[in-house]
Design an enzyme around this catalytic site. Structure first.
Site, PDB file in Angstrom:
ATOM      1  N   ASP A 111       0.812  -1.219   0.000  1.00  0.00           N
ATOM      2  CA  ASP A 111       0.000   0.000   0.000  1.00  0.00           C
ATOM      3  C   ASP A 111       0.844   1.267   0.000  1.00  0.00           C
ATOM      4  OD1 ASP A 111       1.034  -0.364   2.507  1.00  0.00           O
ATOM      5  OD2 ASP A 111      -0.871  -0.176   3.573  1.00  0.00           O
ATOM      6  N   LYS A 162       5.567   5.115  17.828  1.00  0.00           N
ATOM      7  CA  LYS A 162       4.690   6.261  18.076  1.00  0.00           C
ATOM      8  C   LYS A 162       5.100   7.169  19.244  1.00  0.00           C
ATOM      9  CE  LYS A 162       1.438   4.320  15.281  1.00  0.00           C
ATOM     10  NZ  LYS A 162       0.953   2.986  15.343  1.00  0.00           N
ATOM     11  N   ASP A 223       1.807   6.666   2.050  1.00  0.00           N
ATOM     12  CA  ASP A 223       1.138   5.463   2.536  1.00  0.00           C
ATOM     13  C   ASP A 223      -0.343   5.616   2.193  1.00  0.00           C
ATOM     14  OD1 ASP A 223      -0.285   3.658   4.052  1.00  0.00           O
ATOM     15  OD2 ASP A 223       0.834   4.001   5.891  1.00  0.00           O
TER      16      ASP A 223
HETATM   17  P1  GTP Z   1      -5.388  -1.299   8.173  1.00  0.00           P
HETATM   18  O1  GTP Z   1      -6.329  -2.369   8.660  1.00  0.00           O
HETATM   19  O2  GTP Z   1      -6.164  -0.137   7.616  1.00  0.00           O
HETATM   20  O3  GTP Z   1      -4.354  -0.878   9.180  1.00  0.00           O
HETATM   21  O4  GTP Z   1      -4.579  -1.855   6.902  1.00  0.00           O
HETATM   22  P2  GTP Z   1      -3.742  -3.213   6.695  1.00  0.00           P
HETATM   23  O5  GTP Z   1      -4.557  -4.368   7.159  1.00  0.00           O
HETATM   24  O6  GTP Z   1      -3.302  -3.248   5.279  1.00  0.00           O
HETATM   25  O7  GTP Z   1      -2.506  -3.057   7.674  1.00  0.00           O
HETATM   26  P3  GTP Z   1      -1.129  -2.306   7.404  1.00  0.00           P
HETATM   27  O8  GTP Z   1      -1.374  -1.093   6.561  1.00  0.00           O
HETATM   28  O9  GTP Z   1      -0.436  -2.108   8.684  1.00  0.00           O
HETATM   29  O10 GTP Z   1      -0.322  -3.411   6.591  1.00  0.00           O
HETATM   30  C1  GTP Z   1       0.904  -3.156   5.956  1.00  0.00           C
HETATM   31  C2  GTP Z   1       1.046  -4.132   4.802  1.00  0.00           C
HETATM   32  O11 GTP Z   1       1.109  -5.469   5.289  1.00  0.00           O
HETATM   33  C3  GTP Z   1      -0.132  -4.082   3.840  1.00  0.00           C
HETATM   34  O12 GTP Z   1       0.384  -4.216   2.535  1.00  0.00           O
HETATM   35  C4  GTP Z   1      -0.978  -5.280   4.228  1.00  0.00           C
HETATM   36  O13 GTP Z   1      -1.668  -5.840   3.114  1.00  0.00           O
HETATM   37  C5  GTP Z   1       0.057  -6.266   4.766  1.00  0.00           C
HETATM   38  N1  GTP Z   1      -0.446  -7.105   5.858  1.00  0.00           N
HETATM   39  C6  GTP Z   1      -0.880  -6.687   7.081  1.00  0.00           C
HETATM   40  N2  GTP Z   1      -1.229  -7.747   7.841  1.00  0.00           N
HETATM   41  C7  GTP Z   1      -1.002  -8.867   7.087  1.00  0.00           C
HETATM   42  C8  GTP Z   1      -1.176 -10.270   7.314  1.00  0.00           C
HETATM   43  O14 GTP Z   1      -1.617 -10.732   8.385  1.00  0.00           O
HETATM   44  N3  GTP Z   1      -0.817 -11.115   6.300  1.00  0.00           N
HETATM   45  C9  GTP Z   1      -0.337 -10.654   5.106  1.00  0.00           C
HETATM   46  N4  GTP Z   1      -0.033 -11.547   4.163  1.00  0.00           N
HETATM   47  N5  GTP Z   1      -0.173  -9.336   4.848  1.00  0.00           N
HETATM   48  C10 GTP Z   1      -0.498  -8.449   5.837  1.00  0.00           C
END
Ligand code: GTP
Length: 361
Positions: A111, A162, A223
């Protein structure tokens, strides 16, 4: 051959309702699923094999990207039965890598929109002999992020989550969500349980004396985790402020995809994208916004810094400013939706029923 892992399994809760039917990396930005921009940039940097670490709505990736040959890539997909977090996801896909223990493996959050020089990050990793190298970016207000201070040689000295007080803000460098791991380090992440790479793996490696190298790269970085940022990122791609060879058209004030219908006197500005089959009525103004496929903006409506979901309809003379309209929702005529409002997928807002008052506390 350079390999990469793409972390694309998150639930994208901050981006709801856009992520109700579509995982965040597949929401279209500048006319193509966001992930396309990352894949094409990785390919241009010499990456050939990409493993997707999927979990939430895992089934949508492969039908779209297939084996990757259309992009000149070899793509593989691995799905977690239960979400394993960012670190657990890396360990879970490591068996699919072809790299030798000492080889560099790229890792990208799914993302992040950035002009990062991917080749320079790999080169930094090689020359510094690090176990992990991290892309760091500088932000004006680092309070919402994890800080990553480095020493004079660029070596990471701490991971600070943070910061709250001014004394805790020891640097403006933050983790920008792109890494190079020496492959053998990925194999040390615990197997079969959720692990956060940011909160567990990196601090643990540092405590064990591993070499973590930071590379500050101050090119474009955003982001796309929130609706406001997602709409901004898409507009920056269309305007040419954010670099991507995957934008399907010329850079400029707007990108209108095939099959869209825009009235001759409608105004499209600020990097607006009009999706396939979408319609913009007479006298409407759309600024810095995304209209997904089949969306309809009625006559005289004003849409600014907003996203209108697939098949959603905005009635005549309605005003959207910083709004998200979920797929299939209908906003009746003469409404005024501002300031971060989110209309859920398939919801109905009757004509003239929402007004905005700037006086509300
Ligand atoms: P929010 O729920 O809005 O915080 O978004 P998010 O679920 O994408 O979490 P975050 O932005 O912290 O994740 C950073 C990156 O890691 C993103 O590209 C997510 O798709 C990926 N990601 C987060 N958690 C997992 C997981 O449990 N498994 C996998 N495969 N990817 C994850």
């Amino acid at each position: 051959m350079t390999e990469a892992i793409l972390l694309v399994g998150g639930k994208g809760t901050r981006l709801r309702p856009l992520t109700v039917h579509t995982p965040k990396p597949m929401v279209p930005a500048a006319g193509v699923p966001f992930l396309t921009h990352q894949l094409v940039r990785a390919r241009a940097a010499g990456v050939e094999h990409v493993v997707f670490a999927t979990s939430y709505l895992a089934e949508v990736f492969e039908p779209h990207f297939g084996d990757g040959s259309a992009l000149g890539l070899h793509l593989e997909y691995v799905t977690e039965e239960e979400p394993l977090g960012t670190g657990g996801a890396l360990r879970n896909v490591a068996a699919r890598l072809h790299s030798a223990p000492g080889d560099p493996v790229l890792v990208f959050n799914g993302d992040i929109l950035t002009g990062l020089d991917i080749g320079a990050l790999v080169a930094t990793h090689r020359t510094s002999g690090a176990d992990v190298s991290l892309h760091l970016t500088r932000v004006p207000d680092p309070r919402a992020f994890g800080l990553v201070p480095t020493d004079a040689d660029g070596r990471v000295t701490a991971f600070l989550e943070k910061p709250q007080t001014p004394e805790e803000i020891v640097t403006d460098q933050i983790n920008a969500g792109a890494y190079v791991f020496t492959r053998s380090v990925l194999d040390t992440i615990p197997d079969g349980r959720p692990v956060s790479v940011e909160r567990e793996t990196f601090p643990g490696l540092l405590a064990d004396g591993a070499h973590l190298q930071g590379m500050v790269d101050s090119t474009y970085w955003l982001d796309l985790g929130t609706p406001h940022a997602f709409v901004r990122g898409s507009a920056d791609l269309v305007l040419g402020r954010a670099p991507s060879p995957a934008v399907p058209g010329r850079r400029g004030e707007h990108l209108v995809l095939d099959g869209a219908r825009v009235a001759p006197d409608a105004k499209l500005t600020g990097g607006t994208t009009v999706g396939a089959g979408a319609e913009v009525g007479p006298g409407a103004r759309v600024e810095g916004s995304i209209l997904l496929d089949g969306a309809v903006v009625g006559p005289g409506a004003v849409v600014r810094d907003s996203l209108v979901g697939a098949g959603a309809r905005v009635g005549a003379r309605s005003v959207l400013d910083g709004a998200v309209i979920g797929d299939g929702a209908v906003v009746g005529v003469d409404n005024e939706l501002r300031a971060g409002i989110r209309i859920w997928c398939d919801a109905r807002i009757p004509a003239g029923s929402v007004r905005f008052s700037a006086d509300v506390a």
